[in-house]
Design an enzyme around this catalytic site. Structure first.
Site, PDB file in Angstrom:
ATOM      1  N   LYS A 198      52.743  13.569  36.046  1.00 41.17           N
ATOM      2  CA  LYS A 198      53.491  14.829  36.027  1.00 41.17           C
ATOM      3  C   LYS A 198      54.937  14.545  36.422  1.00 41.17           C
ATOM      4  CE  LYS A 198      52.320  19.469  37.623  1.00 41.17           C
ATOM      5  NZ  LYS A 198      51.666  20.154  38.737  1.00 41.17           N
TER       6      LYS A 198
HETATM    7  C1  E4P Z   1      51.484  23.546  38.235  1.00 39.39           C
HETATM    8  O1  E4P Z   1      50.940  22.540  37.813  1.00 39.39           O
HETATM    9  C2  E4P Z   1      51.797  23.810  39.640  1.00 39.39           C
HETATM   10  O2  E4P Z   1      51.005  22.976  40.450  1.00 39.39           O
HETATM   11  C3  E4P Z   1      51.478  25.217  40.082  1.00 39.39           C
HETATM   12  O3  E4P Z   1      50.893  25.980  39.080  1.00 39.39           O
HETATM   13  C4  E4P Z   1      52.552  25.891  40.874  1.00 39.39           C
HETATM   14  O4  E4P Z   1      52.136  27.171  41.243  1.00 39.39           O
HETATM   15  P1  E4P Z   1      52.872  28.050  42.372  1.00 39.39           P
HETATM   16  O5  E4P Z   1      54.096  28.641  41.773  1.00 39.39           O
HETATM   17  O6  E4P Z   1      51.866  29.095  42.724  1.00 39.39           O
HETATM   18  O7  E4P Z   1      53.182  27.106  43.495  1.00 39.39           O
END
Ligand code: E4P
Length: 222
Positions: free
Chosen positions: A83
């Site tokens: 990622k």
């Molecule tokens: C995506 O892969 C992120 O880990 C995640 O969805 C972030 O979500 P949040 O905005 O609730 O922290």
């Protein structure tokens, strides 16, 4: 639309995986930090639970170090997806890692143009953040719709991974908007499966069955 869980909590991942509905897992540095465990160990444990794409995020921000870190993370398990943040260095690293056949999930995507650039850099997945856009009074689901429309128009193969999901409605709306995947927090999965009419209906079925058993046990025996 496929379901991923957005979590680094082993117990939560095990529980939702036991429902037989998970196609993958996403983690991020905040989620891993919250667990207070070794990053590599957590990712490898997750890979043993869910047979699908497991996103693990780099913490470097320079192209060369992102590439090195990405290559290292990708060696942890065959299902690991690297990622990377949607910044210029992230795009450069995505291009290099994709050329090495390493799957990349481009995260922190907030616009159609960013999504198009991620796709051009060879990303397997792009993660638009629905909830964080809603938080600043912009329509997160609208962004999913626009990306899906543009990707369809130009036959883009990168999968749209709807992220930053905050409630069950975000999931339904992501599916309607054309997301290929939604990555969903544990609590939202629990909300999604629950329906008062299901509980009431089941209670009634079992009560009727037990009544009949009392009256004519031989007729209703299984
Ligand atoms: C995506 O892969 C992120 O880990 C995640 O969805 C972030 O979500 P949040 O905005 O609730 O922290």
């Amino acid at each position: 639309m496929k379901f991923f869980i957005d979590s680094a909590n082993i117990e939560h991942i095990k529980e939702i995986a036991s429902w037989g509905i998970l196609s993958g897992v996403t983690t991020n540095p905040s989620l891993v930090a919250k667990e207070g465990k070794d990053f590599k160990q957590v990712v490898q444990q997750i890979c043993e639970i869910v047979d699908g794409s497991i996103s693990a995020e780099v913490i470097s921000t320079e192209t060369e170090s992102m590439i090195e870190e990405g290559k290292e993370i990708s060696r942890w398990h065959k299902n690991v997806t690297v990622k990377l943040p949607t910044i210029p260095n992230g795009l450069s690293a995505c291009r290099v890692l994709s050329n090495h056949n390493i799957k990349v999930n481009m995260t922190l995507c907030f616009s159609v143009n960013q999504a198009l650039m991620c796709a051009s850099a060879g990303a397997s997945y792009v993660s638009p953040f629905v909830g964080r856009l809603d938080d600043i009074n912009q329509n997160g689901i609208e962004l999913i719709k626009e990306i899906a429309e543009v990707f369809h128009l130009h036959n883009v193969k990168t999968e749209i991974l709807s992220a930053s999901i905050r409630n069950p409605l975000h999931v339904t709306e992501s599916a309607k908007a054309g997301a290929h995947i939604a990555t969903i927090p544990y609590q939202v999965f629990k909300q999604m499966v629950q329906h008062p009419l299901t509980d009431k209906g089941l209670e009634r079925f079992l009560a009727d069955w037990n009544d009949a058993m009392l009256k004519k046990p031989s007729v209703v025996k299984v």
